[in-house]
Design a protein around this motif. Structure first.
Motif, PDB file in Angstrom:
ATOM      1  N   THR A 117       0.855  -1.182   0.000  1.00 16.53           N
ATOM      2  CA  THR A 117       0.000   0.000   0.000  1.00 16.53           C
ATOM      3  C   THR A 117       0.893   1.234   0.000  1.00 16.53           C
ATOM      4  O   THR A 117       2.064   1.168   0.361  1.00 16.53           O
ATOM      5  N   LYS A 128      -6.842  -2.013   0.033  1.00 16.96           N
ATOM      6  CA  LYS A 128      -6.433  -2.255  -1.351  1.00 16.96           C
ATOM      7  C   LYS A 128      -4.915  -2.317  -1.425  1.00 16.96           C
ATOM      8  O   LYS A 128      -4.230  -1.427  -0.930  1.00 16.96           O
ATOM      9  N   LYS A 130      -1.505  -3.150  -4.117  1.00 18.12           N
ATOM     10  CA  LYS A 130      -1.124  -3.099  -5.536  1.00 18.12           C
ATOM     11  C   LYS A 130       0.163  -3.873  -5.743  1.00 18.12           C
ATOM     12  O   LYS A 130       1.008  -3.951  -4.857  1.00 18.12           O
ATOM     13  N   GLU A 136      -4.624  -3.977  -8.762  1.00 15.20           N
ATOM     14  CA  GLU A 136      -5.126  -3.795  -7.403  1.00 15.20           C
ATOM     15  C   GLU A 136      -5.972  -4.982  -6.958  1.00 15.20           C
ATOM     16  O   GLU A 136      -6.697  -5.575  -7.743  1.00 15.20           O
ATOM     17  N   THR A 138      -8.278  -6.236  -3.261  1.00 12.42           N
ATOM     18  CA  THR A 138      -8.741  -5.902  -1.918  1.00 12.42           C
ATOM     19  C   THR A 138      -8.422  -7.050  -0.969  1.00 12.42           C
ATOM     20  O   THR A 138      -8.738  -8.200  -1.251  1.00 12.42           O
TER      21      THR A 138
END
Length: 186
Positions: A117, A128, A130, A136, A138
């Motif tokens: 993050t 979320k 990445k 991305e 969750t």
């Protein structure tokens, strides 16, 4: 088995026989389990000993629903006494790049690597993450197991968990990764 129950999609109270089903976890009245044929959510009263790190053989009654991309037994009630045994942990999962996640992986244990993050984020709610390509995903505490975890901004993590698909009331559905324990985030 789970696949047969889901294929039948019973609209009336029906029986589901679970044999050596792996318990992913539970939160509130939702219990996530998997057998050799698929994954299911039991929504209802399940004995206290049916928890993460266990396998269970039991008969469940209830009606079919579809929730978070998975079949669900609504009004789940366990008949008799379940047979509960220990399962080895942590659960093994297939390594998958976020950009390669598809519906075929929903209900399976997966691992995403080298994700993070931009700022500190507590796992008490949906977070979320990445990957290096900007894809991305969750991370969601569906099983009440990771609320004590905070992801540090800029740090990179490998995260394992059960992949579910969330269908919001508005907007497009998206994938969520639900770790079963804090040590699934390293």
């Amino acid at each position: 088995n789970i696949a047969a129950f889901a294929a039948a999609q019973p609209t009336e109270k029906s029986k589901l026989q679970l044999t050596d089903a792996l318990v992913y976890g539970k939160k509130g009245t939702s219990t996530y389990l998997s057998d050799a044929t698929g994954t299911i959510i039991l929504y209802g009263t399940v004995p206290a000993e049916v928890v993460y790190g266990k396998k269970v053989t039991m008969e469940v009654t209830g009606t079919y629903a579809f929730y978070q991309g998975l079949p669900e037994v609504v009004g789940a009630a366990v008949a008799g006494t379940p047979v509960v045994t220990d399962a080895p942990t942590p659960y093994e999962g297939q390594e998958v790049a976020i950009g390669a996640i598809t519906d075929e992986l929903v209900g399976k244990q997966i691992v995403v690597k080298n994700v993070g993050t931009e700022s500190d984020a507590s796992c008490t709610s949906a977070v979320k993450v990445k990957d290096a390509n900007g894809n991305e995903l969750t991370v969601y505490d569906a099983m009440g197991a990771i609320s004590s975890v905070t992801l540090k901004g800029g740090a990179k993590y490998d995260i394992a968990g059960l992949l579910i698909k969330y269908f919001p009331k508005t907007g497009d559905p998206y994938y969520e990764l639900a770790p079963e324990a804090p040590d699934y985030i390293t």
